[in-house]
Write a protein that holds these residues in place. Structure first.
Motif, PDB file in Angstrom:
ATOM      1  N   ALA A 226       0.845   4.030  -2.959  1.00 25.30           N
ATOM      2  CA  ALA A 226       0.580   5.434  -2.666  1.00 25.30           C
ATOM      3  C   ALA A 226       1.715   6.321  -3.170  1.00 25.30           C
ATOM      4  O   ALA A 226       1.484   7.425  -3.685  1.00 25.30           O
TER       5      ALA A 226
ATOM      6  N   LEU B  49     -11.361   5.603   6.764  1.00 26.99           N
ATOM      7  CA  LEU B  49     -10.674   5.999   5.533  1.00 26.99           C
ATOM      8  C   LEU B  49     -11.488   6.899   4.624  1.00 26.99           C
ATOM      9  O   LEU B  49     -10.951   7.817   4.003  1.00 26.99           O
TER      10      LEU B  49
ATOM     11  N   ARG C 129      -2.152   0.534   8.952  1.00 28.61           N
ATOM     12  CA  ARG C 129      -3.134  -0.145   9.803  1.00 28.61           C
ATOM     13  C   ARG C 129      -3.088  -1.664   9.634  1.00 28.61           C
ATOM     14  O   ARG C 129      -3.740  -2.386  10.390  1.00 28.61           O
TER      15      ARG C 129
ATOM     16  N   GLY D  74      -2.817   4.627   0.878  1.00 27.59           N
ATOM     17  CA  GLY D  74      -1.724   5.133   1.706  1.00 27.59           C
ATOM     18  C   GLY D  74      -2.071   5.145   3.181  1.00 27.59           C
ATOM     19  O   GLY D  74      -1.228   4.857   4.033  1.00 27.59           O
ATOM     20  N   GLU D  75      -3.316   5.472   3.513  1.00 25.95           N
ATOM     21  CA  GLU D  75      -3.725   5.508   4.912  1.00 25.95           C
ATOM     22  C   GLU D  75      -3.976   4.103   5.466  1.00 25.95           C
ATOM     23  O   GLU D  75      -3.851   3.872   6.669  1.00 25.95           O
ATOM     24  N   ALA D  76      -4.355   3.167   4.596  1.00 23.87           N
ATOM     25  CA  ALA D  76      -4.636   1.804   5.064  1.00 23.87           C
ATOM     26  C   ALA D  76      -3.355   1.040   5.378  1.00 23.87           C
ATOM     27  O   ALA D  76      -3.354   0.169   6.259  1.00 23.87           O
TER      28      ALA D  76
ATOM     29  N   ARG E 121      -5.200   7.756  -2.037  1.00 29.71           N
ATOM     30  CA  ARG E 121      -5.043   8.273  -0.677  1.00 29.71           C
ATOM     31  C   ARG E 121      -5.448   7.226   0.349  1.00 29.71           C
ATOM     32  O   ARG E 121      -4.760   7.034   1.364  1.00 29.71           O
ATOM     33  N   MET E 122      -6.563   6.529   0.108  1.00 29.71           N
ATOM     34  CA  MET E 122      -7.020   5.515   1.056  1.00 29.71           C
ATOM     35  C   MET E 122      -6.026   4.374   1.177  1.00 29.71           C
ATOM     36  O   MET E 122      -5.807   3.833   2.271  1.00 29.71           O
TER      37      MET E 122
ATOM     38  N   CYS F 133       0.835  -1.205   0.000  1.00 34.78           N
ATOM     39  CA  CYS F 133       0.000   0.000   0.000  1.00 34.78           C
ATOM     40  C   CYS F 133       0.871   1.257   0.000  1.00 34.78           C
ATOM     41  O   CYS F 133       0.566   2.241  -0.695  1.00 34.78           O
TER      42      CYS F 133
END
Length: 499
Positions: free
Chosen positions: A315, A379, A415, A410-412, A407-408, A311
């Motif tokens: 990203a 997200l 996690r 990159g944020e996931a 973007r999602m 991920c």
């Protein structure tokens, strides 16, 4: 009483959200649906009953069941026009006749099968045509002067196998309608009494480019029928796969639109970016097509522990490539000149056919199923929308969604841990469940009935039905040369439509 109250006033069944109505109750429901905004999902038949599925809220299905009387039932299409496609499908497959239906022509049966009504208790004789498929134009098309041209699978192009029969004056289409059925694969029969793992594999092949969305919705339906739910990390892995699929299909669609508009530089840039993303993903996920990685009870990846790092790399690729691609698309003169004003979908069409997804968002509607799904809650945020509802607006929505999906991802990434998502044991008890997932073109919904550890029956809702009706609504006044662009901008998918 509104439609929800009328349905809930019916007899309770073994499924808490499905109620059995008598004929008068069903007719009252149809009358109420004429003024009610209750979201309609679909209609299907088995050998004895007809079922109508609604979604009063994103997490709560509601279904009405009516016993067939001599193979007949009161039609929903006078109140919900989109249901006419489901009614025609039910007649072609099971021989269930919708009384007072707005359209009774065949949908997928063109009289070339080895048996008519093949899913009925007693199938009919073989069709009479063994050569060219016959076409029965609607009264509207006949009133416009009849068919004097067409485009589709028999005209030599590489487009999706939906034939468009047209009446036109000069180069302008005055009236047209689509003829489907060429891609029918008998999915309803192949799902019947299948093993759960085989049914899941089949769901991934309903619509090319939407395998993840279909398999997640199928898995959720099976899990709901078993009274189980996957853990947070497995849910997040499914989100990552779904967003990667969204990016890949949107880039494919944008590349096709750019190519059709003569912007070959933009088309090649879209294809190159898509190839970079898929080539980076395949070693970790296990395939470039993203099929068969969502399974009932969890996920199945080649290297799930490396998904977080993947991920991050995707990203980073997005930060490197996406801004320039978005700028190129927005400033390339040929795209706006060709797509601007093309194939507008207005509010009346949205209300009539119940379309959602990017088509609705490009017309100013705030609708996105990801908003209500638990796995997306950390997200998801509002995707930029358009207002005009044209092919250009739809393309810009797809472009914006690519940026949001990157973007999602990159944020996931941070996690995702090292537990590979985990798996949930499913008891495979008898029952029914519904699953829903926001696919690249809108909501995908599955209803699954389990019996004796196997899949007894499956119904699937795909955005293809609404997209086809929206496509037909945009055709009058369209230049014949723009037909393929309008169809591609609406995501018309013959395979998902024909089943």
């Amino acid at each position: 009483m509104d439609a929800v109250d009328l349905i809930r006033a019916g007899q309770e069944t073994e499924t808490p959200w499905r109620f059995r109505l008598d004929e008068l109750g069903w007719r009252d429901m149809v009358t109420a649906l004429g003024q009610d905004t209750l979201p309609f999902v679909g209609l299907w038949c088995d050998e004895t009953d007809v079922h109508a599925l609604f979604m009063p809220s994103a997490r709560q299905p509601l279904a009405a069941t009516l016993a067939l009387e001599d193979g007949r039932y009161p039609a929903l299409s006078p109140a919900r026009p989109i249901s006419s496609l489901y009614e025609r499908m039910a007649y072609d497959l099971q021989g269930a006749e919708a009384m007072w239906a707005v359209d009774v022509r065949p949908l997928v049966d063109h009289a070339v099968w080895s048996a008519t009504q093949p899913l009925a208790a007693s199938p009919g004789p073989a069709g009479g045509h063994k050569g060219m498929i016959s076409f029965q134009p609607s009264e509207t098309l006949l009133a416009a002067g009849g068919v004097n041209g067409g485009a589709g699978p028999a005209t030599g192009g590489m487009e999706t196998p939906v034939h468009v029969a047209m009446a036109f004056a000069g180069e302008t289409i005055t009236q047209a309608e689509a003829v489907s059925g060429y891609a029918h694969r008998g999915l309803a029969l192949r799902w019947r009494n299948s093993r759960v793992e085989d049914a899941c594999r089949l769901s991934g092949r309903v619509a090319a480019g939407c395998s993840v969305a279909h398999q997640v919705a199928f898995c959720q339906a099976v899990e709901a029928a078993c009274g189980r739910a996957v853990g947070p990390e497995a849910g997040l892995i499914r989100v990552v796969l779904a967003e990667l699929e969204r990016i890949a299909l949107h880039l494919h669609t944008l590349g096709g639109l750019a190519r059709g508009a003569g912007a070959r530089v933009v088309a090649s840039r879209c294809a190159w970016f898509r190839e970079k993303l898929l080539a980076e993903s395949a070693p970790v996920i296990g395939s470039r097509l993203l099929m068969d990685h969502c399974v009932p009870g969890g996920v199945s990846l080649r290297d799930a522990t490396g998904l977080g790092e993947l991920c991050a790399r995707l990203a980073a690729l997005g930060e490197e490539i996406y801004p320039a691609l978005a700028s190129l698309w927005r400033t390339y003169p040929a795209l706006s000149a060709r797509l601007g004003g093309l194939g507008p979908v207005n509010a009346a069409v949205l209300d009539r056919v119940g379309v959602d997804g990017p088509i609705a968002r490009a017309s100013g509607r705030d609708c996105d199923g990801r908003r209500t799904q638990r796995a997306y809650q950390p997200l998801w945020r509002l995707t930029a929308g358009q207002q005009g509802g044209t092919a250009e607006d739809r393309a810009l929505v797809l472009l914006d969604e690519i940026g949001e999906s990157l973007r999602m991802l990159g944020e996931a990434g941070p996690r995702l841990g090292l537990t590979a998502g985990g798996r949930v044991d499913l008891p495979m008890q008898d029952g029914e469940g519904v699953g829903t997932m926001e696919g690249p073109w809108g909501s995908v919904v599955y209803w699954v009935r389990l019996h004796a550890g196997r899949v007894a029956q499956v119904f699937t809702h795909d955005p293809a039905f609404a997209a086809l009706m929206a496509f037909e609504a945009t055709l009058p006044g369209l230049n014949v040369a723009d037909l393929a662009l309008a169809r591609q901008s609406l995501g018309v998918n013959a395979a998902a439509l024909d089943g």
